[in-house]
Design an enzyme around this catalytic site. Sequence first.
Site, PDB file in Angstrom:
ATOM      1  N   LYS A  98      -0.617   8.045 -23.176  1.00 62.08           N
ATOM      2  CA  LYS A  98      -0.070   8.288 -24.523  1.00 62.08           C
ATOM      3  C   LYS A  98       1.516   8.156 -24.535  1.00 62.08           C
ATOM      4  O   LYS A  98       1.821   6.850 -24.692  1.00 62.08           O
ATOM      5  CB  LYS A  98      -0.220   9.759 -24.738  1.00 62.08           C
ATOM      6  CG  LYS A  98      -1.763   9.998 -25.090  1.00 62.08           C
ATOM      7  CD  LYS A  98      -2.586  10.195 -23.859  1.00 62.08           C
ATOM      8  CE  LYS A  98      -3.775  10.579 -24.322  1.00 62.08           C
ATOM      9  NZ  LYS A  98      -4.681  10.663 -23.109  1.00 62.08           N
ATOM     10  N   ARG A 143     -13.890  15.698 -33.328  1.00 66.63           N
ATOM     11  CA  ARG A 143     -13.384  16.817 -32.694  1.00 66.63           C
ATOM     12  C   ARG A 143     -13.593  18.214 -33.249  1.00 66.63           C
ATOM     13  O   ARG A 143     -13.211  18.771 -33.996  1.00 66.63           O
ATOM     14  CB  ARG A 143     -11.732  16.690 -32.594  1.00 66.63           C
ATOM     15  CG  ARG A 143     -11.159  15.605 -31.926  1.00 66.63           C
ATOM     16  CD  ARG A 143     -10.682  15.999 -30.274  1.00 66.63           C
ATOM     17  NE  ARG A 143     -11.914  15.336 -29.445  1.00 66.63           N
ATOM     18  CZ  ARG A 143     -11.755  14.809 -28.272  1.00 66.63           C
ATOM     19  NH1 ARG A 143     -10.766  14.685 -27.752  1.00 66.63           N
ATOM     20  NH2 ARG A 143     -12.945  14.713 -27.606  1.00 66.63           N
ATOM     21  N   PHE A 174      -8.010  21.717 -24.094  1.00 64.10           N
ATOM     22  CA  PHE A 174      -8.214  20.388 -24.061  1.00 64.10           C
ATOM     23  C   PHE A 174      -9.505  20.083 -23.432  1.00 64.10           C
ATOM     24  O   PHE A 174      -9.554  20.488 -22.248  1.00 64.10           O
ATOM     25  CB  PHE A 174      -7.033  19.297 -23.822  1.00 64.10           C
ATOM     26  CG  PHE A 174      -7.535  17.875 -24.161  1.00 64.10           C
ATOM     27  CD1 PHE A 174      -7.561  17.526 -25.271  1.00 64.10           C
ATOM     28  CD2 PHE A 174      -7.812  17.213 -23.125  1.00 64.10           C
ATOM     29  CE1 PHE A 174      -7.974  16.220 -25.616  1.00 64.10           C
ATOM     30  CE2 PHE A 174      -8.250  15.834 -23.255  1.00 64.10           C
ATOM     31  CZ  PHE A 174      -8.328  15.317 -24.616  1.00 64.10           C
ATOM     32  N   THR A 175     -10.209  19.143 -23.766  1.00 67.27           N
ATOM     33  CA  THR A 175     -11.493  18.867 -23.140  1.00 67.27           C
ATOM     34  C   THR A 175     -11.558  18.769 -21.688  1.00 67.27           C
ATOM     35  O   THR A 175     -12.186  19.493 -20.839  1.00 67.27           O
ATOM     36  CB  THR A 175     -12.074  17.631 -23.728  1.00 67.27           C
ATOM     37  OG1 THR A 175     -11.431  16.603 -23.618  1.00 67.27           O
ATOM     38  CG2 THR A 175     -12.511  18.092 -25.134  1.00 67.27           C
ATOM     39  N   PHE A 207     -19.595  14.590 -25.819  1.00 67.32           N
ATOM     40  CA  PHE A 207     -18.982  13.817 -26.825  1.00 67.32           C
ATOM     41  C   PHE A 207     -18.924  12.284 -26.469  1.00 67.32           C
ATOM     42  O   PHE A 207     -19.143  11.448 -27.280  1.00 67.32           O
ATOM     43  CB  PHE A 207     -17.626  14.328 -27.411  1.00 67.32           C
ATOM     44  CG  PHE A 207     -16.588  14.364 -26.444  1.00 67.32           C
ATOM     45  CD1 PHE A 207     -16.345  15.568 -25.801  1.00 67.32           C
ATOM     46  CD2 PHE A 207     -15.623  13.505 -26.404  1.00 67.32           C
ATOM     47  CE1 PHE A 207     -15.336  15.629 -24.483  1.00 67.32           C
ATOM     48  CE2 PHE A 207     -14.601  13.453 -25.145  1.00 67.32           C
ATOM     49  CZ  PHE A 207     -14.479  14.518 -24.655  1.00 67.32           C
ATOM     50  N   ASP A 240       1.236  20.416 -20.004  1.00 70.87           N
ATOM     51  CA  ASP A 240       0.756  19.264 -20.404  1.00 70.87           C
ATOM     52  C   ASP A 240       1.654  18.489 -21.041  1.00 70.87           C
ATOM     53  O   ASP A 240       1.727  18.513 -22.282  1.00 70.87           O
ATOM     54  CB  ASP A 240      -0.762  19.520 -20.966  1.00 70.87           C
ATOM     55  CG  ASP A 240      -1.402  18.025 -21.124  1.00 70.87           C
ATOM     56  OD1 ASP A 240      -0.867  17.074 -21.077  1.00 70.87           O
ATOM     57  OD2 ASP A 240      -2.574  18.130 -21.555  1.00 70.87           O
ATOM     58  N   TYR A 245       0.885  -1.249  -0.187  1.00 68.93           N
ATOM     59  CA  TYR A 245      -0.051  -0.117  -0.088  1.00 68.93           C
ATOM     60  C   TYR A 245       0.954   1.400   0.063  1.00 68.93           C
ATOM     61  O   TYR A 245       0.462   2.003  -0.539  1.00 68.93           O
ATOM     62  CB  TYR A 245      -0.940   0.124   1.193  1.00 68.93           C
ATOM     63  CG  TYR A 245      -1.949   1.071   1.234  1.00 68.93           C
ATOM     64  CD1 TYR A 245      -3.172   1.113   0.635  1.00 68.93           C
ATOM     65  CD2 TYR A 245      -1.570   2.356   1.863  1.00 68.93           C
ATOM     66  CE1 TYR A 245      -4.098   1.882   0.637  1.00 68.93           C
ATOM     67  CE2 TYR A 245      -2.644   3.360   1.648  1.00 68.93           C
ATOM     68  CZ  TYR A 245      -3.685   3.332   0.964  1.00 68.93           C
ATOM     69  OH  TYR A 245      -4.615   4.334   0.966  1.00 68.93           O
TER      70      TYR A 245
HETATM   71  N1  F0G Z   1      -4.313  16.216 -21.676  1.00 71.59           N
HETATM   72  C1  F0G Z   1      -4.315  15.897 -23.273  1.00 71.59           C
HETATM   73  C2  F0G Z   1      -3.553  16.687 -24.202  1.00 71.59           C
HETATM   74  C3  F0G Z   1      -4.936  14.768 -23.644  1.00 71.59           C
HETATM   75  O1  F0G Z   1      -4.852  14.460 -25.003  1.00 71.59           O
HETATM   76  C4  F0G Z   1      -5.707  14.099 -22.793  1.00 71.59           C
HETATM   77  C5  F0G Z   1      -6.329  12.893 -23.113  1.00 71.59           C
HETATM   78  C6  F0G Z   1      -5.674  14.213 -21.371  1.00 71.59           C
HETATM   79  C7  F0G Z   1      -5.039  15.453 -21.055  1.00 71.59           C
HETATM   80  C8  F0G Z   1      -6.429  13.581 -20.315  1.00 71.59           C
HETATM   81  O2  F0G Z   1      -5.626  12.594 -20.125  1.00 71.59           O
HETATM   82  O3  F0G Z   1      -7.129  10.651 -20.621  1.00 71.59           O
HETATM   83  O4  F0G Z   1      -5.289  10.001 -19.183  1.00 71.59           O
HETATM   84  O5  F0G Z   1      -7.387  11.416 -18.218  1.00 71.59           O
HETATM   85  N2  F0G Z   1      -6.699  12.593 -24.509  1.00 71.59           N
HETATM   86  C9  F0G Z   1      -7.200  11.537 -24.940  1.00 71.59           C
HETATM   87  C10 F0G Z   1      -7.534  11.701 -26.495  1.00 71.59           C
HETATM   88  C11 F0G Z   1      -8.514  11.045 -24.166  1.00 71.59           C
HETATM   89  O6  F0G Z   1      -7.990  10.718 -26.796  1.00 71.59           O
HETATM   90  O7  F0G Z   1      -7.120  12.548 -26.818  1.00 71.59           O
HETATM   91  P1  F0G Z   1      -6.352  11.213 -19.428  1.00 71.59           P
END
Ligand code: F0G
Length: 471
Positions: free
Chosen positions: A271, A395, A137-138, A462, A228, A85
């Site tokens: 990624k 997108r 970013f979303t 989305f 990021d 843990y």
């Molecule tokens: N920042 C960027 C630039 C991203 O592309 C993503 C995720 C995140 C943060 C969030 O990270 O998914 O690990 O919580 N992008 C994915 C995509 C979902 O399909 O572009 P996460």
Amino acid sequence: MTTHKYRTMGQQFGRRSWAEPWKIKMVEPIRMMSAEERQRALDEAGYNTFLIRSEDVYIDLLTDSGTSAMSDRQWAGLMLGDEAYAGSRNYYHLEEAIRKYYGYRHIVPAHQGRGAEHLISRALIQPGDVIPGNMYFTTTRLHQELAGGTFADVIVDEAHDPSSRSPFKGNVDLDKLKALIEKVGAKKIPYVSLAGTVNMAGGQPVSMANVKALRALCDGYGIPVYLDATRMAENAFFIQEQEEGYRDKSIAEILREFCSYTAGAWMSAKKDNLVNIGGWLAVNDERVAEKARNLVVVYEGLQTYGGMAGRDMEAVAIGIGEMVEDDHIRSRVQQVRYLGQLLLDWEIPIVEPIGGHAIFLNAREFYDHIPQDQFPAQTLAAQLYLDSGVRSMERGVVSAGRDPRTGDHRYPRLELTRLTIPRRVYTQAHMDVVAESVKIVYDARRETKGMNMVYEPEYLRFFQARFRPID
Ligand code: F0G
């Protein structure tokens, strides 16, 4: 890079191909369904590719997130998981890898990128703050908003223009940023939110010159720059290839230098780090680290695992070392370019220059007869799936969501369908099949109609929205 080794043979045959710097040890069978089966699957999924079962997909280009093939070393690393843990040995490996390759001091693990975004947003943002960034970013923007902040886009104008061939379309427009700081005051700006290769702009990179100048500008106002770093290794490749003075530097050196201009980074390890799940936050400022460590135990897990199993952390630590290998990153980006070039040869509209992780089809131009409120990019993703079982993602206006003040759709200039390439998963032949399917859908574009949204969830719509084609 190593072409000189082969010069004699290359000249003899008149061509010199590149190949992936790996071979396949294990395979996962996939199959293409019949047209009727695909139609049924799409109906059931409400014409949203996020809602299709993976089993019903032939070539899955939904995302490059968590879809990488791990190496034999990473799989071996899983067996070394220390599932204590507290104080897992794998946490210390991860800390070592992040310190070595990114250069930050304090590490807070998280279950994935948005977990780390939550931590940094909550640690730094006060209600009423403004967070400038190089395009939203979303999930990043949503966490900034949930913490009481407002995101302000300060990316260069070219980023919003799919036909601009400028090599660093991810750059921050320093004049826009300066004007914003003068307008709202530096006290209202807790940090600049900088992304390496801007996802929503088409995987477009930021130059070293830009991050240096950004840092100098922000220093003058006492504003830190947080990164990021999700696709920062890919960004390093573009700097190596395109920016004066970096041709002879390694990806590892470029990454380390870039990060040195920032105060810390959040990461979706799913990624660049070549794993299926994981994330982290890394900062230099001890006070910020302390806040994040206080929050992580509430929302993610103890500060030495943050939602990851020990084995996951080991795989991330090994993945970071593989990510910076020059041959890896070169073959990764070149595969994306290979697909893009096939489409350009057929004059299919895509975002240029071709970015690091995906081909973005310019759905606005592709379906120039479909108005944006009938979701051209969502329609294109649906049509591609119907044609071949290739899964892509919208997108555009659906991803952009609604303006929290007015409740109207946000209408982004970019209305794109993303063909996202997982790392080390598909071959060149898969790319050929994808390109041919896009071509067939393109040739049938005039007969294609848009869609209506028939279900809309409150957050990040989305992912779960449902659609119906217009008759
Ligand atoms: N920042 C960027 C630039 C991203 O592309 C993503 C995720 C995140 C943060 C969030 O990270 O998914 O690990 O919580 N992008 C994915 C995509 C979902 O399909 O572009 P996460």
